[in-house]
Write an enzyme that holds these catalytic residues in place. Structure first.
Site, PDB file in Angstrom:
ATOM      1  N   ASP A 156     -12.685  53.440  -7.043  1.00  0.00           N
ATOM      2  CA  ASP A 156     -12.718  52.404  -5.977  1.00  0.00           C
ATOM      3  C   ASP A 156     -11.544  52.749  -4.968  1.00  0.00           C
ATOM      4  O   ASP A 156     -11.956  52.796  -3.748  1.00  0.00           O
ATOM      5  CB  ASP A 156     -12.505  51.192  -6.677  1.00  0.00           C
ATOM      6  N   CYS A 213     -39.083  45.400   0.629  1.00  0.00           N
ATOM      7  CA  CYS A 213     -38.121  44.098  -0.120  1.00  0.00           C
ATOM      8  C   CYS A 213     -37.215  43.857   0.877  1.00  0.00           C
ATOM      9  O   CYS A 213     -36.339  44.806   1.304  1.00  0.00           O
ATOM     10  CB  CYS A 213     -37.817  44.449  -1.315  1.00  0.00           C
ATOM     11  N   CYS A 236     -18.705  39.354   5.432  1.00  0.00           N
ATOM     12  CA  CYS A 236     -18.890  39.365   4.074  1.00  0.00           C
ATOM     13  C   CYS A 236     -17.809  38.358   3.411  1.00  0.00           C
ATOM     14  O   CYS A 236     -16.714  38.574   3.491  1.00  0.00           O
ATOM     15  CB  CYS A 236     -19.177  40.703   3.415  1.00  0.00           C
ATOM     16  N   CYS A 263     -18.325  37.566  -3.984  1.00  0.00           N
ATOM     17  CA  CYS A 263     -19.801  36.965  -3.917  1.00  0.00           C
ATOM     18  C   CYS A 263     -20.807  37.915  -4.536  1.00  0.00           C
ATOM     19  O   CYS A 263     -20.570  39.035  -4.461  1.00  0.00           O
ATOM     20  CB  CYS A 263     -20.036  36.735  -2.297  1.00  0.00           C
ATOM     21  N   CYS A 266     -26.146  38.920  -2.776  1.00  0.00           N
ATOM     22  CA  CYS A 266     -27.035  39.992  -2.457  1.00  0.00           C
ATOM     23  C   CYS A 266     -27.360  40.711  -3.579  1.00  0.00           C
ATOM     24  O   CYS A 266     -28.430  41.300  -3.565  1.00  0.00           O
ATOM     25  CB  CYS A 266     -26.700  40.656  -1.244  1.00  0.00           C
ATOM     26  N   CYS A 270     -31.510  41.115  -6.031  1.00  0.00           N
ATOM     27  CA  CYS A 270     -32.284  42.411  -6.151  1.00  0.00           C
ATOM     28  C   CYS A 270     -33.281  42.368  -7.371  1.00  0.00           C
ATOM     29  O   CYS A 270     -32.852  42.275  -8.607  1.00  0.00           O
ATOM     30  CB  CYS A 270     -31.266  43.751  -6.375  1.00  0.00           C
TER      31      CYS A 270
HETATM   32  C1  B12 Z   1     -14.662  48.693   1.409  1.00  0.00           C
HETATM   33  C2  B12 Z   1     -15.319  48.191   0.164  1.00  0.00           C
HETATM   34  C3  B12 Z   1     -15.877  47.058   0.186  1.00  0.00           C
HETATM   35  C4  B12 Z   1     -15.791  45.983   1.649  1.00  0.00           C
HETATM   36  C5  B12 Z   1     -16.969  46.771   2.481  1.00  0.00           C
HETATM   37  C6  B12 Z   1     -18.338  46.907   1.687  1.00  0.00           C
HETATM   38  C7  B12 Z   1     -19.172  48.132   2.166  1.00  0.00           C
HETATM   39  N1  B12 Z   1     -20.344  47.971   1.779  1.00  0.00           N
HETATM   40  O1  B12 Z   1     -18.621  49.122   2.356  1.00  0.00           O
HETATM   41  C8  B12 Z   1     -16.156  44.792   0.933  1.00  0.00           C
HETATM   42  C9  B12 Z   1     -14.698  44.077   0.614  1.00  0.00           C
HETATM   43  C10 B12 Z   1     -16.876  43.832   1.771  1.00  0.00           C
HETATM   44  C11 B12 Z   1     -16.752  45.064  -0.438  1.00  0.00           C
HETATM   45  C12 B12 Z   1     -17.468  44.003  -0.986  1.00  0.00           C
HETATM   46  C13 B12 Z   1     -18.094  44.631  -2.056  1.00  0.00           C
HETATM   47  N2  B12 Z   1     -17.775  45.437  -2.879  1.00  0.00           N
HETATM   48 CO1  B12 Z   1     -16.744  46.943  -2.287  1.00  0.00          CO
HETATM   49  N3  B12 Z   1     -16.150  48.560  -2.033  1.00  0.00           N
HETATM   50  C14 B12 Z   1     -15.368  49.023  -0.755  1.00  0.00           C
HETATM   51  C15 B12 Z   1     -15.009  50.533  -1.273  1.00  0.00           C
HETATM   52  C16 B12 Z   1     -13.727  50.517  -1.409  1.00  0.00           C
HETATM   53  C17 B12 Z   1     -15.538  51.505  -0.059  1.00  0.00           C
HETATM   54  C18 B12 Z   1     -16.901  51.459   0.577  1.00  0.00           C
HETATM   55  C19 B12 Z   1     -17.069  52.195   1.636  1.00  0.00           C
HETATM   56  O2  B12 Z   1     -16.827  53.317   1.795  1.00  0.00           O
HETATM   57  N4  B12 Z   1     -17.447  51.433   2.789  1.00  0.00           N
HETATM   58  C20 B12 Z   1     -17.902  52.277   4.215  1.00  0.00           C
HETATM   59  C21 B12 Z   1     -19.035  52.292   4.446  1.00  0.00           C
HETATM   60  C22 B12 Z   1     -19.455  52.718   5.834  1.00  0.00           C
HETATM   61  O3  B12 Z   1     -19.864  53.007   3.766  1.00  0.00           O
HETATM   62  P1  B12 Z   1     -21.248  52.647   2.792  1.00  0.00           P
HETATM   63  O4  B12 Z   1     -21.115  51.311   2.077  1.00  0.00           O
HETATM   64  O5  B12 Z   1     -21.300  53.694   1.895  1.00  0.00           O
HETATM   65  O6  B12 Z   1     -22.102  52.576   4.147  1.00  0.00           O
HETATM   66  C23 B12 Z   1     -23.163  53.609   4.080  1.00  0.00           C
HETATM   67  C24 B12 Z   1     -24.467  52.768   4.571  1.00  0.00           C
HETATM   68  O7  B12 Z   1     -24.114  51.888   5.574  1.00  0.00           O
HETATM   69  C25 B12 Z   1     -25.185  54.145   4.696  1.00  0.00           C
HETATM   70  N5  B12 Z   1     -26.262  54.001   5.764  1.00  0.00           N
HETATM   71  C26 B12 Z   1     -26.016  53.769   6.904  1.00  0.00           C
HETATM   72  N6  B12 Z   1     -27.326  53.652   7.461  1.00  0.00           N
HETATM   73  C27 B12 Z   1     -28.261  54.000   6.558  1.00  0.00           C
HETATM   74  C28 B12 Z   1     -29.661  54.159   6.702  1.00  0.00           C
HETATM   75  C29 B12 Z   1     -30.316  54.549   5.430  1.00  0.00           C
HETATM   76  C30 B12 Z   1     -31.696  54.470   5.284  1.00  0.00           C
HETATM   77  C31 B12 Z   1     -29.393  54.464   4.194  1.00  0.00           C
HETATM   78  C32 B12 Z   1     -30.014  55.061   2.767  1.00  0.00           C
HETATM   79  C33 B12 Z   1     -27.996  54.472   4.216  1.00  0.00           C
HETATM   80  C34 B12 Z   1     -27.369  54.293   5.309  1.00  0.00           C
HETATM   81  O8  B12 Z   1     -24.254  54.760   5.122  1.00  0.00           O
HETATM   82  C35 B12 Z   1     -22.941  54.662   4.956  1.00  0.00           C
HETATM   83  C36 B12 Z   1     -22.146  55.780   4.337  1.00  0.00           C
HETATM   84  O9  B12 Z   1     -22.714  56.387   3.528  1.00  0.00           O
HETATM   85  C37 B12 Z   1     -15.932  51.007  -2.440  1.00  0.00           C
HETATM   86  C38 B12 Z   1     -15.192  52.071  -3.421  1.00  0.00           C
HETATM   87  C39 B12 Z   1     -15.388  53.246  -2.842  1.00  0.00           C
HETATM   88  N7  B12 Z   1     -14.237  54.187  -2.828  1.00  0.00           N
HETATM   89  O10 B12 Z   1     -16.349  53.568  -2.480  1.00  0.00           O
HETATM   90  C40 B12 Z   1     -16.349  49.554  -3.066  1.00  0.00           C
HETATM   91  C41 B12 Z   1     -17.646  49.434  -3.847  1.00  0.00           C
HETATM   92  C42 B12 Z   1     -18.598  49.647  -2.898  1.00  0.00           C
HETATM   93  N8  B12 Z   1     -17.577  47.912  -3.788  1.00  0.00           N
HETATM   94  C43 B12 Z   1     -18.169  47.668  -4.979  1.00  0.00           C
HETATM   95  C44 B12 Z   1     -18.616  46.263  -5.130  1.00  0.00           C
HETATM   96  C45 B12 Z   1     -19.027  45.915  -6.712  1.00  0.00           C
HETATM   97  C46 B12 Z   1     -18.337  45.152  -4.322  1.00  0.00           C
HETATM   98  C47 B12 Z   1     -18.970  43.747  -4.436  1.00  0.00           C
HETATM   99  C48 B12 Z   1     -20.351  43.628  -4.876  1.00  0.00           C
HETATM  100  C49 B12 Z   1     -17.870  42.616  -4.769  1.00  0.00           C
HETATM  101  C50 B12 Z   1     -18.101  41.337  -5.119  1.00  0.00           C
HETATM  102  N9  B12 Z   1     -18.958  40.904  -5.933  1.00  0.00           N
HETATM  103  O11 B12 Z   1     -17.779  40.762  -4.170  1.00  0.00           O
HETATM  104  C51 B12 Z   1     -19.039  43.409  -2.826  1.00  0.00           C
HETATM  105  C52 B12 Z   1     -20.476  43.695  -2.454  1.00  0.00           C
HETATM  106  C53 B12 Z   1     -20.713  43.565  -0.833  1.00  0.00           C
HETATM  107  C54 B12 Z   1     -21.731  44.364  -0.230  1.00  0.00           C
HETATM  108  N10 B12 Z   1     -22.890  44.259  -0.052  1.00  0.00           N
HETATM  109  O12 B12 Z   1     -21.433  45.711   0.073  1.00  0.00           O
HETATM  110  C55 B12 Z   1     -18.666  48.737  -5.849  1.00  0.00           C
HETATM  111  C56 B12 Z   1     -20.270  48.860  -5.630  1.00  0.00           C
HETATM  112  C57 B12 Z   1     -20.942  49.472  -6.885  1.00  0.00           C
HETATM  113  C58 B12 Z   1     -22.417  49.858  -6.408  1.00  0.00           C
HETATM  114  N11 B12 Z   1     -23.360  49.686  -7.350  1.00  0.00           N
HETATM  115  O13 B12 Z   1     -22.676  50.261  -5.450  1.00  0.00           O
HETATM  116  C59 B12 Z   1     -17.833  49.925  -5.133  1.00  0.00           C
HETATM  117  C60 B12 Z   1     -18.437  51.190  -5.212  1.00  0.00           C
HETATM  118  C61 B12 Z   1     -16.615  49.834  -6.181  1.00  0.00           C
HETATM  119  C62 B12 Z   1     -16.805  50.498  -7.526  1.00  0.00           C
HETATM  120  N12 B12 Z   1     -16.063  51.659  -7.817  1.00  0.00           N
HETATM  121  O14 B12 Z   1     -17.686  50.422  -8.300  1.00  0.00           O
HETATM  122  N13 B12 Z   1     -16.406  46.295  -0.872  1.00  0.00           N
HETATM  123  S1  SF4 Z   2     -24.561  38.230   0.079  1.00  0.00           S
HETATM  124 FE1  SF4 Z   2     -23.639  40.328  -0.133  1.00  0.00          FE
HETATM  125  S2  SF4 Z   2     -23.054  40.991   1.961  1.00  0.00           S
HETATM  126 FE2  SF4 Z   2     -23.796  38.524   2.134  1.00  0.00          FE
HETATM  127  S3  SF4 Z   2     -21.347  37.575   1.741  1.00  0.00           S
HETATM  128 FE3  SF4 Z   2     -22.313  37.742  -0.265  1.00  0.00          FE
HETATM  129  S4  SF4 Z   2     -21.553  39.815  -1.178  1.00  0.00           S
HETATM  130 FE4  SF4 Z   2     -21.196  39.751   1.041  1.00  0.00          FE
END
Ligand code: B12
Ligand code: SF4
Length: 395
Positions: A156, A213, A236, A263, A266, A270
């Site tokens: 993380d 979906c 979020c 939260c 989302c 699923c």
């Molecule tokens: C910053 C962060 C957050 C932030 C930003 C969320 C986010 N999605 O990035 C906040 C605080 C909002 C957050 C919330 C949550 N988080 Co968080 N978070 C992180 C963290 C530290 C970094 C994520 C990151 O790099 N984000 C930057 C964005 C750019 O990266 P990305 O999400 O991978 O984005 C990709 C997509 O947008 C994709 N993309 C763009 N266009 C397209 C098009 C296609 C076709 C596809 C396929 C992909 C794609 O490319 C991007 C780069 O790969 C990780 C831990 C880690 N080190 O990875 C945990 C992590 C993602 N979080 C986690 C969790 C559990 C949560 C929550 C569920 C917690 C909760 N219950 O409140 C929520 C879920 C919200 C959500 N819907 O994402 C888990 C997710 C586990 C999993 N199964 O994926 C992680 C991995 C922590 C862990 N070690 O388990 N989180």
């Molecule tokens: S449904 Fe998912 S993206 Fe929306 S506020 Fe809740 S955790 Fe964040």
């Protein structure tokens, strides 16, 4: 000796060396998987450090759009985060681990109970960082001893893009809510990783099975997805209640409902979650008193009682003031007049974060006449954010 015979012999020496390498990689791969399962991980698969070539551009776009909000550390670590080789030049294999934390019941059922506060599933027990890090360290120690190679483990908080790496390793795919979804565990997986200098056998990436979906996108109360697979963290509730310091923007407060820490909407929406049940005895179980804590109780917490109540829990990280700020939003949204007295006490709290949100809650809970009378007798306020709250409340 004819050249062809010499080169044949050379080739066979190379072939034998390659076979030995492959055999070693296969044995070490088998070893790490067995260790992972023995320590209670549900999934363990391997990818190459250069398996996420699309990540740097996507991360750049995310940060360029300002979607990271005040999480400045994402900007500061951007280069290392986007590319495992930049983080550690010697890494040859990335082992990704998944731990199922699927809840026993639908976590959305508490959202209608307005006297209760919703703590997201991942935070209902011990801090998963500690749990996963402990298990990863055990695996890493045993693996390093067996392989004679270097290892580093991350969960993380390190600048590692865990979701794209897990998708490349085939643990699942990044769903439209951007989290990793697995065919066997739905959206309820924690992720962790082990980087190593050892050469291991690589697994195939998983395909996207979201299809048409859009349940997760439609479930979001704050409309945090500008497009499928993209999130604006600033909208979020997880970001707003955990990462965001100071007053939460007024537009989001009514939408937060009684979600006081993170939260799950989302994730819970699923359809792949139907496969999330796990018989594992090592699965994290929710603390009974964190399933449906009452708002009335949480409003009484001072610094000392907050620390004791949330000892060992991830909730402790945000501190008492930010936490009570969140609980006051839930109180303000409850429509329950019995919280008025507690909110009035908190309107005199030492923390401006708490005072400001108490004013907001009171303006919603009290009738207009009583609120005007109460406001006329208020104590002098020198904090500009709290002054703004009084102004927004029409005083
Ligand atoms: C910053 C962060 C957050 C932030 C930003 C969320 C986010 N999605 O990035 C906040 C605080 C909002 C957050 C919330 C949550 N988080 Co968080 N978070 C992180 C963290 C530290 C970094 C994520 C990151 O790099 N984000 C930057 C964005 C750019 O990266 P990305 O999400 O991978 O984005 C990709 C997509 O947008 C994709 N993309 C763009 N266009 C397209 C098009 C296609 C076709 C596809 C396929 C992909 C794609 O490319 C991007 C780069 O790969 C990780 C831990 C880690 N080190 O990875 C945990 C992590 C993602 N979080 C986690 C969790 C559990 C949560 C929550 C569920 C917690 C909760 N219950 O409140 C929520 C879920 C919200 C959500 N819907 O994402 C888990 C997710 C586990 C999993 N199964 O994926 C992680 C991995 C922590 C862990 N070690 O388990 N989180
Ligand atoms: S449904 Fe998912 S993206 Fe929306 S506020 Fe809740 S955790 Fe964040």
């Amino acid at each position: 000796m004819p050249a062809s015979i010499g080169s044949n012999r050379g080739r066979s020496v190379i072939d034998t060396a390659l076979q030995k390498q492959q055999l070693r990689a296969a044995k070490l791969t088998e070893f790490v998987r067995a260790e992972a399962l023995a320590l209670g991980f549900d999934l363990c698969r391997i990818t190459a450090p250069d398996s996420i070539p699309q990540a740097p551009d996507r991360l750049r776009e995310f940060i360029g759009n300002g979607f990271h909000g005040t999480m400045a550390w994402m900007e500061e670590t951007q280069e290392r985060r986007a590319n495992p080789k930049t983080l550690w030049g010697d890494v040859r294999s990335v082992v990704m681990f998944g731990l199922n934390y699927g809840p026993d019941e639908d976590p959305r059922s508490i959202l209608d109970k307005r006297d209760k506060a919703a703590i997201s599933v991942y935070a209902r027990n011990r801090d998963y960082h500690d749990v996963i890090k402990g298990r990863l360290k055990e695996i890493a120690t045993r693996f390093a001893a067996k392989a004679g190679e270097d290892v580093k483990v991350f969960v993380d908080t390190a600048p590692v893009m865990e979701k794209p790496l897990a998708a490349a390793a085939g643990l699942g795919w990044q769903g439209k809510h951007t989290n990793l979804v697995s065919r066997t565990h739905g959206s309820w997986l924690f992720l962790g990783s082990m980087f190593t200098t050892a050469q291991l056998q690589r697994d195939e990436a998983e395909k996207d099975h979201c299809g048409s979906c859009r349940a997760c996108l439609d479930a979001c109360p704050t409309n945090a997805f500008p497009a499928p697979y993209k999130i604006d963290a600033r909208r979020c509730i997880s970001y707003l209640t955990i990462e965001h310091k100071g007053p939460i923007p007024a537009e989001f407060r009514p939408l937060i409902g009684n979600r006081i820490y993170g939260c799950d909407d989302c994730l819970a929406a699923c359809p792949w979650n139907k496969f999330a049940e796990s018989a594992s005895e090592m699965k994290l179980k929710a603390r009974e008193d964190l399933r449906e804590p009452s708002i009335a109780f949480l409003l009484t917490l001072d610094d000392a009682t907050f620390r004791t109540f949330f000892s060992g829990s991830p909730v402790k990280r945000i501190g008492r003031n930010r936490f009570v700020r969140n609980v006051l939003i839930a109180a303000g949204n409850s429509g329950d007049h019995s919280f008025i007295e507690q909110c009035q006490t908190l309107a005199l709290d030492a923390s401006p974060e708490v005072r400001g949100m108490a004013v907001w809650a009171l303006a919603r809970l009290m009738d207009a006449q009583s609120f005007t009378t109460y406001a006329a007798a208020r104590a002098p306020e020198d904090d500009s954010n709290v002054q703004k709250e009084w102004l927004m409340a029409g005083v």
